[in-house]
Design a protein around this motif. Sequence first.
Motif, PDB file in Angstrom:
ATOM      1  N   LEU A 164       0.864  -1.184   0.000  1.00 29.04           N
ATOM      2  CA  LEU A 164       0.000   0.000   0.000  1.00 29.04           C
ATOM      3  C   LEU A 164       0.896   1.228   0.000  1.00 29.04           C
ATOM      4  N   GLY A 165       1.019   1.855  -1.167  1.00 30.20           N
ATOM      5  CA  GLY A 165       1.958   2.963  -1.275  1.00 30.20           C
ATOM      6  C   GLY A 165       3.362   2.479  -1.019  1.00 30.20           C
ATOM      7  N   ASP A 166       4.019   3.050  -0.016  1.00 31.88           N
ATOM      8  CA  ASP A 166       5.383   2.626   0.312  1.00 31.88           C
ATOM      9  C   ASP A 166       5.419   1.666   1.499  1.00 31.88           C
ATOM     10  N   GLN A 167       4.258   1.145   1.897  1.00 33.34           N
ATOM     11  CA  GLN A 167       4.206   0.210   3.025  1.00 33.34           C
ATOM     12  C   GLN A 167       3.917  -1.204   2.516  1.00 33.34           C
ATOM     13  N   GLU A 168       4.620  -2.174   3.106  1.00 32.32           N
ATOM     14  CA  GLU A 168       4.423  -3.561   2.692  1.00 32.32           C
ATOM     15  C   GLU A 168       4.044  -4.407   3.898  1.00 32.32           C
ATOM     16  N   LEU A 169       3.010  -5.217   3.714  1.00 34.55           N
ATOM     17  CA  LEU A 169       2.555  -6.144   4.746  1.00 34.55           C
ATOM     18  C   LEU A 169       2.785  -7.563   4.257  1.00 34.55           C
ATOM     19  N   THR A 170       3.376  -8.386   5.115  1.00 34.75           N
ATOM     20  CA  THR A 170       3.663  -9.772   4.764  1.00 34.75           C
ATOM     21  C   THR A 170       2.801 -10.710   5.605  1.00 34.75           C
ATOM     22  N   PHE A 171       2.198 -11.682   4.940  1.00 37.47           N
ATOM     23  CA  PHE A 171       1.333 -12.660   5.592  1.00 37.47           C
ATOM     24  C   PHE A 171       1.839 -14.070   5.310  1.00 37.47           C
ATOM     25  N   ARG A 172       1.597 -14.980   6.245  1.00 40.22           N
ATOM     26  CA  ARG A 172       1.982 -16.380   6.074  1.00 40.22           C
ATOM     27  C   ARG A 172       0.732 -17.246   6.196  1.00 40.22           C
ATOM     28  N   LYS A 173       0.611 -18.192   5.279  1.00 41.06           N
ATOM     29  CA  LYS A 173      -0.543 -19.093   5.324  1.00 41.06           C
ATOM     30  C   LYS A 173      -0.485 -19.961   6.578  1.00 41.06           C
ATOM     31  N   ARG A 174      -1.609 -20.049   7.259  1.00 41.49           N
ATOM     32  CA  ARG A 174      -1.689 -20.828   8.491  1.00 41.49           C
ATOM     33  C   ARG A 174      -2.082 -22.264   8.174  1.00 41.49           C
ATOM     34  N   THR A 175      -1.246 -23.193   8.555  1.00 39.02           N
ATOM     35  CA  THR A 175      -1.552 -24.618   8.435  1.00 39.02           C
ATOM     36  C   THR A 175      -1.278 -25.286   9.777  1.00 39.02           C
ATOM     37  N   TRP A 176      -1.790 -26.514   9.922  1.00 37.53           N
ATOM     38  CA  TRP A 176      -1.616 -27.250  11.166  1.00 37.53           C
ATOM     39  C   TRP A 176      -1.216 -28.692  10.860  1.00 37.53           C
ATOM     40  N   GLU A 177      -0.399 -29.250  11.736  1.00 42.40           N
ATOM     41  CA  GLU A 177      -0.059 -30.669  11.648  1.00 42.40           C
ATOM     42  C   GLU A 177      -1.070 -31.448  12.485  1.00 42.40           C
ATOM     43  N   ILE A 178      -1.982 -32.130  11.813  1.00 42.34           N
ATOM     44  CA  ILE A 178      -3.065 -32.843  12.486  1.00 42.34           C
ATOM     45  C   ILE A 178      -3.138 -34.261  11.949  1.00 42.34           C
ATOM     46  N   ASP A 179      -3.087 -35.233  12.858  1.00 41.45           N
ATOM     47  CA  ASP A 179      -3.177 -36.645  12.475  1.00 41.45           C
ATOM     48  C   ASP A 179      -2.119 -37.007  11.424  1.00 41.45           C
ATOM     49  N   GLY A 180      -0.929 -36.438  11.594  1.00 38.64           N
ATOM     50  CA  GLY A 180       0.175 -36.749  10.691  1.00 38.64           C
ATOM     51  C   GLY A 180       0.109 -36.072   9.339  1.00 38.64           C
ATOM     52  N   GLU A 181      -0.851 -35.149   9.160  1.00 37.38           N
ATOM     53  CA  GLU A 181      -0.997 -34.438   7.892  1.00 37.38           C
ATOM     54  C   GLU A 181      -0.893 -32.935   8.100  1.00 37.38           C
ATOM     55  N   THR A 182      -0.414 -32.243   7.073  1.00 35.40           N
ATOM     56  CA  THR A 182      -0.430 -30.785   7.078  1.00 35.40           C
ATOM     57  C   THR A 182      -1.754 -30.337   6.483  1.00 35.40           C
ATOM     58  N   LYS A 183      -2.543 -29.613   7.278  1.00 36.61           N
ATOM     59  CA  LYS A 183      -3.881 -29.207   6.852  1.00 36.61           C
ATOM     60  C   LYS A 183      -4.053 -27.699   6.997  1.00 36.61           C
ATOM     61  N   GLY A 184      -4.655 -27.089   5.981  1.00 41.19           N
ATOM     62  CA  GLY A 184      -5.067 -25.700   6.073  1.00 41.19           C
ATOM     63  C   GLY A 184      -6.545 -25.665   6.410  1.00 41.19           C
ATOM     64  N   LEU A 185      -7.254 -24.660   5.935  1.00 42.43           N
ATOM     65  CA  LEU A 185      -8.691 -24.617   6.180  1.00 42.43           C
ATOM     66  C   LEU A 185      -9.382 -25.804   5.526  1.00 42.43           C
ATOM     67  N   ARG A 186     -10.438 -26.268   6.164  1.00 43.24           N
ATOM     68  CA  ARG A 186     -11.209 -27.392   5.634  1.00 43.24           C
ATOM     69  C   ARG A 186     -11.767 -27.038   4.253  1.00 43.24           C
ATOM     70  N   TYR A 187     -12.424 -25.895   4.168  1.00 45.80           N
ATOM     71  CA  TYR A 187     -12.885 -25.303   2.912  1.00 45.80           C
ATOM     72  C   TYR A 187     -13.386 -23.899   3.226  1.00 45.80           C
ATOM     73  N   GLY A 188     -13.886 -23.198   2.203  1.00 45.33           N
ATOM     74  CA  GLY A 188     -14.356 -21.832   2.389  1.00 45.33           C
ATOM     75  C   GLY A 188     -15.782 -21.781   2.890  1.00 45.33           C
ATOM     76  N   GLU A 189     -16.554 -20.825   2.401  1.00 41.85           N
ATOM     77  CA  GLU A 189     -17.934 -20.705   2.867  1.00 41.85           C
ATOM     78  C   GLU A 189     -18.767 -21.924   2.501  1.00 41.85           C
TER      79      GLU A 189
END
Length: 424
Positions: free
Chosen positions: A24-49
């Motif tokens: 945004l202009g001269d400002q930068e925002l960095t985001f990281r995707k959130r995942t979880w290690e559950i039942d031996g798997e890497t999982k993100g969101l189940r699904y959207g809406e």
Amino acid sequence: MSDLKKMYHTLQQDPFPADLKITLGDQELTFRKRTWEIDGETKGLRYGENPDQPAALYEPVEGQLEVGGVKFIGAGQGLVSALTEEHMLQAGKHPGKTNLTDVDNALNILQYLSAKPAALILKHNNPCGAAWTEEGVAEAFKRAFEADRIAAFGGAVVVNRKLDLACAEQISKVYVEVVAAPEFDAEALALLKQKKNLRILRIPGITQLADLAQQPFLDIKSLSDGGMVLQFSFRNAILKAEDFIPAKAEKDGNEFLARTPSKQEADDLLFAWAVEAGVTSNSVIFARDGVTTAIGTGEQDRVGCVLLATTKAYIKYADLLASKELGKSLFELKLAAIKDADMKAKLEDIEKRTAEARGGLPGSVVVSDGFFPFRDGVDLCIDQGVTAIAQPGGSIRDHEVITAVNEAAPQVAMVFTGQRSFKH
């Protein structure tokens, strides 16, 4: 039918990248995707809406936006987006977008309710019941649930104090999808974990919500053409009873002034206005003794919103009577009454008492997220026994609205908030 049910249990493959950057202009925002290690798997969101919408959750990890001299919530201040495996005490069926956005909107409301133990139950990103009380979160949950036990089915429960065994026992009697709290008693957690599909979230930041109350986040509204509208998030200007503005107006050289609320009325108006921050517009909220008695959401006209709220209140009140006295929902009782004369008599009795009690609304206060453009909505509230009203003010007919509350017997109080609380 079994194939159709599969879609609700299928984890969408997440095609989104691990990192997201916004400049945004001269400002930068960095985001990281959130995942979880559950039942031996890497999982993100189940699904959207919906189950056929892949989705990803991103947490701000670097940068803090400043616009117009105002610093926005940024990296290191995460709540829902900062949930780790440590905080996901039980993944249950694994959370999707709506599970987390319901919790997030509860936090949006709870930031203004830190003064007392409070409980919220949300469905479809709207509260169906809310309560706060010095008697603790178990009592707050009980009152919030009884405010609308129909809509609470399958909802998200969020409390702002440690969730104790008494509260867990109340929750375990009903079906909910998510429970979130700043902390859990060991016995309470063990009881809740007996429901294997339940998502149980510990969010320590709930105890610091009040610190975020006046710090905005960057609110992004995406358009169907791929465009975006950026805005400062809503910031509640009514944080104590003294922040309400006396309701007065002038017309043709005459001044119109409404009665000032009593201490209890002001406290209920403060509570209801806090809940209003998380309700889809147009909306009105009825509340009494720190509990919502009716919530009208998403209507196009204000008088229609009042009608919706009062109609719902009558249904919920009758349903609560049927549940407590007969162990049936109102709709189960209506079905039984078709063939059973005794059940028909009981239904008629409950409907009669509901009408006499006006759906439990007398003694309530009302808040409206926008001003009343005509007095009709106010008159409908007065007909249901409302004692005080808070609304933004600013209508060319404020004098008519104030006249309506002054003509009521007994006289109804009114104050202005001086701000609108639309949420679309």
